[in-house]
Design a protein around this motif. Structure first.
Motif, PDB file in Angstrom:
ATOM      1  N   PRO A   6       8.074   6.393 -22.866  1.00  0.00           N
ATOM      2  CA  PRO A   6       9.126   6.182 -21.853  1.00  0.00           C
ATOM      3  C   PRO A   6       8.789   4.985 -20.977  1.00  0.00           C
ATOM      4  N   PRO A   7       9.766   4.550 -20.180  1.00  0.00           N
ATOM      5  CA  PRO A   7       9.587   3.316 -19.398  1.00  0.00           C
ATOM      6  C   PRO A   7       8.294   3.232 -18.598  1.00  0.00           C
ATOM      7  N   LEU A   8       7.800   4.355 -18.041  1.00  0.00           N
ATOM      8  CA  LEU A   8       6.590   4.293 -17.222  1.00  0.00           C
ATOM      9  C   LEU A   8       5.353   3.992 -18.059  1.00  0.00           C
ATOM     10  N   ARG A   9       5.393   4.326 -19.350  1.00  0.00           N
ATOM     11  CA  ARG A   9       4.306   4.021 -20.279  1.00  0.00           C
ATOM     12  C   ARG A   9       2.946   4.502 -19.757  1.00  0.00           C
ATOM     13  N   THR A  10       2.912   5.720 -19.292  1.00  0.00           N
ATOM     14  CA  THR A  10       1.669   6.256 -18.745  1.00  0.00           C
ATOM     15  C   THR A  10       0.855   6.930 -19.830  1.00  0.00           C
ATOM     16  N   ALA A  11      -0.429   7.138 -19.539  1.00  0.00           N
ATOM     17  CA  ALA A  11      -1.302   7.834 -20.476  1.00  0.00           C
ATOM     18  C   ALA A  11      -0.807   9.253 -20.718  1.00  0.00           C
ATOM     19  N   ASP A  12      -0.251   9.879 -19.688  1.00  0.00           N
ATOM     20  CA  ASP A  12       0.249  11.261 -19.836  1.00  0.00           C
ATOM     21  C   ASP A  12       1.365  11.338 -20.873  1.00  0.00           C
ATOM     22  N   VAL A  14       1.722   9.401 -23.465  1.00  0.00           N
ATOM     23  CA  VAL A  14       1.093   9.255 -24.778  1.00  0.00           C
ATOM     24  C   VAL A  14       0.429  10.566 -25.182  1.00  0.00           C
ATOM     25  N   VAL A  15      -0.258  11.180 -24.244  1.00  0.00           N
ATOM     26  CA  VAL A  15      -0.924  12.458 -24.507  1.00  0.00           C
ATOM     27  C   VAL A  15       0.090  13.503 -24.946  1.00  0.00           C
ATOM     28  N   GLN A  16       1.202  13.587 -24.224  1.00  0.00           N
ATOM     29  CA  GLN A  16       2.216  14.591 -24.551  1.00  0.00           C
ATOM     30  C   GLN A  16       2.761  14.374 -25.958  1.00  0.00           C
ATOM     31  N   GLN A  17       2.996  13.116 -26.323  1.00  0.00           N
ATOM     32  CA  GLN A  17       3.548  12.816 -27.650  1.00  0.00           C
ATOM     33  C   GLN A  17       2.574  13.242 -28.755  1.00  0.00           C
ATOM     34  N   ILE A  18       1.314  12.897 -28.615  1.00  0.00           N
ATOM     35  CA  ILE A  18       0.333  13.236 -29.656  1.00  0.00           C
ATOM     36  C   ILE A  18       0.089  14.738 -29.690  1.00  0.00           C
ATOM     37  N   GLU A  19       0.077  15.384 -28.528  1.00  0.00           N
ATOM     38  CA  GLU A  19      -0.082  16.838 -28.502  1.00  0.00           C
ATOM     39  C   GLU A  19       1.063  17.524 -29.260  1.00  0.00           C
ATOM     40  N   GLU A  20       2.276  17.042 -29.074  1.00  0.00           N
ATOM     41  CA  GLU A  20       3.425  17.636 -29.770  1.00  0.00           C
ATOM     42  C   GLU A  20       3.309  17.460 -31.278  1.00  0.00           C
ATOM     43  N   LEU A  21       2.806  16.316 -31.712  1.00  0.00           N
ATOM     44  CA  LEU A  21       2.630  16.078 -33.142  1.00  0.00           C
ATOM     45  C   LEU A  21       1.597  17.032 -33.733  1.00  0.00           C
ATOM     46  N   ILE A  22       0.549  17.315 -32.980  1.00  0.00           N
ATOM     47  CA  ILE A  22      -0.479  18.255 -33.445  1.00  0.00           C
ATOM     48  C   ILE A  22       0.064  19.677 -33.423  1.00  0.00           C
ATOM     49  N   LEU A  23       0.737  20.045 -32.331  1.00  0.00           N
ATOM     50  CA  LEU A  23       1.273  21.391 -32.191  1.00  0.00           C
ATOM     51  C   LEU A  23       2.274  21.705 -33.288  1.00  0.00           C
ATOM     52  N   ASN A  24       3.123  20.746 -33.629  1.00  0.00           N
ATOM     53  CA  ASN A  24       4.157  20.967 -34.629  1.00  0.00           C
ATOM     54  C   ASN A  24       3.676  20.767 -36.065  1.00  0.00           C
ATOM     55  N   GLY A  25       2.394  20.508 -36.216  1.00  0.00           N
ATOM     56  CA  GLY A  25       1.832  20.405 -37.554  1.00  0.00           C
ATOM     57  C   GLY A  25       2.094  19.091 -38.253  1.00  0.00           C
ATOM     58  N   VAL A  26       2.636  18.103 -37.539  1.00  0.00           N
ATOM     59  CA  VAL A  26       2.854  16.792 -38.151  1.00  0.00           C
ATOM     60  C   VAL A  26       1.505  16.109 -38.375  1.00  0.00           C
ATOM     61  N   LEU A  27       0.666  16.163 -37.356  1.00  0.00           N
ATOM     62  CA  LEU A  27      -0.722  15.703 -37.489  1.00  0.00           C
ATOM     63  C   LEU A  27      -1.598  16.907 -37.778  1.00  0.00           C
ATOM     64  N   ARG A  28      -2.355  16.845 -38.865  1.00  0.00           N
ATOM     65  CA  ARG A  28      -3.196  17.961 -39.283  1.00  0.00           C
ATOM     66  C   ARG A  28      -4.664  17.667 -38.996  1.00  0.00           C
ATOM     67  N   PRO A  29      -5.476  18.702 -38.934  1.00  0.00           N
ATOM     68  CA  PRO A  29      -6.922  18.479 -38.774  1.00  0.00           C
ATOM     69  C   PRO A  29      -7.444  17.522 -39.846  1.00  0.00           C
ATOM     70  N   GLY A  30      -8.204  16.530 -39.404  1.00  0.00           N
ATOM     71  CA  GLY A  30      -8.759  15.551 -40.328  1.00  0.00           C
ATOM     72  C   GLY A  30      -7.915  14.311 -40.497  1.00  0.00           C
ATOM     73  N   ASP A  31      -6.642  14.344 -40.037  1.00  0.00           N
ATOM     74  CA  ASP A  31      -5.801  13.149 -40.141  1.00  0.00           C
ATOM     75  C   ASP A  31      -6.354  12.047 -39.244  1.00  0.00           C
ATOM     76  N   ARG A  32      -6.325  10.839 -39.756  1.00  0.00           N
ATOM     77  CA  ARG A  32      -6.817   9.690 -38.989  1.00  0.00           C
ATOM     78  C   ARG A  32      -5.662   8.996 -38.283  1.00  0.00           C
ATOM     79  N   LEU A  33      -5.859   8.707 -37.006  1.00  0.00           N
ATOM     80  CA  LEU A  33      -4.838   7.961 -36.266  1.00  0.00           C
ATOM     81  C   LEU A  33      -4.879   6.490 -36.682  1.00  0.00           C
ATOM     82  N   PRO A  34      -3.774   5.778 -36.534  1.00  0.00           N
ATOM     83  CA  PRO A  34      -3.786   4.341 -36.835  1.00  0.00           C
ATOM     84  C   PRO A  34      -4.796   3.619 -35.947  1.00  0.00           C
ATOM     85  N   PRO A  35      -5.244   2.436 -36.357  1.00  0.00           N
ATOM     86  CA  PRO A  35      -6.160   1.649 -35.508  1.00  0.00           C
ATOM     87  C   PRO A  35      -5.547   1.423 -34.131  1.00  0.00           C
TER      88      PRO A  35
END
Length: 266
Positions: A6-12, A14-35
């Motif tokens: 979102p416009p504020l581009r805060t760390a929070d 980013v954290v919320q977005q990645i947490e949602e991906l993990i919670l919803n199973g899009v990102l799985r244990p062992g998956d590597r994030l992009p550089p």
């Protein structure tokens, strides 16, 4: 996978977005994030903001860094049971029936929800896995079939769109991957199980694609019931083979004519 922050581009954010991906199973244990540079560009945040977010996620135990190897999703699932109870179960194989009963209930619910909730993308994932299962069957690749078996059940759990059910199932399947309850290779070496299991998986997916929750649940029940019966049959056959091997070994150690004579004399 990632979206602009979102416009504020805060760390929070980013954290919320990645947490949602993990919670919803899009990102799985062992998956590597992009550089880092690539990920910052995808999310449209500065690299310092991204680093702050990744650090917070690591502190929460959701990500882990490997020196020179990148950032990975941590093993957020973990074992469903402690090591002592797993060892106890392994010493008492009767627990297999209880495990299958537990799976029967959970997978039936997951299949029914998937029939109600699966999206077009979920349908594509399921049909792609089935195509791979067909190819593995035709090539006689039992090991690949075993891996795809679990992958299909993962995908059905994802298509149910219930995060609690999803992670409970993933933890449950961890026991299968470790061979705690039974060796899946045993099932796939059963003389008729390979074809039967493939057809059962197709039936489950067919009912999900048709939007038939009751049919999907029943197809899932039928699959687990078959697995339980086939495992019992395979176990009996292995027992017969073990006894036969011992008899053969004994006959080689004691020639048949001498043994017969000694028996008659006695």
């Amino acid at each position: 996978m990632f979206r602009k922050a979102p416009p504020l581009r805060t760390a929070d954010a980013v954290v919320q977005q990645i947490e949602e991906l993990i919670l919803n199973g899009v990102l799985r244990p062992g998956d590597r994030l992009p550089p880092e540079r690539e990920l910052a560009g995808e999310i449209d945040v500065s690299r310092p903001v991204l680093r702050e977010a990744l650090k917070l996620l690591e502190e929460r135990g959701l990500l882990t860094s490997r020196q020179g190897g990148g950032t990975f999703v941590a093993d957020v699932i973990g074992p469903i049971f402690s090591e002592p109870i797993i060892a106890l179960i392994e010493r008492h194989p009767a627990a297999i029936a209880d495990y299958l009963e537990f799976r029967r209930d959970m997978e039936g619910t997951a299949a029914a929800h998937a029939a109600d909730r699966a999206t077009a993308s979920d349908h594509k994932i399921l049909t792609d896995i089935l195509a791979q299962m067909d190819a593995a069957y035709e090539s006689g690749d039992a090991r690949r079939e075993v891996d795809l078996d679990v992958e299909l059940h993962h995908a059905i759990g994802e298509a149910a769109h219930n995060v609690i059910l999803l992670h409970a199932l993933r933890s449950c399947y961890r026991l299968l991957e470790n061979g705690v309850f039974y060796n899946r290779q045993r099932l796939y070496h059963h003389p008729t199980a390979r074809r039967a299991v493939l057809e059962q998986h197709k039936q489950i997916v067919d009912r999900i694609l048709a939007g038939d929750p009751d049919g999907a649940r029943q197809a899932s029940y039928d699959h687990i019931d078959f697995v339980g019966a086939a495992l019992k049959e395979a176990e009996r056959a292995e027992g017969w083979q073990e006894v036969s091997d011992l008899r053969l070994k004994q006959r080689r150690l004691t020639p048949g004519s001498n043994r017969t004579a000694a028996t008659l004399k006695g």
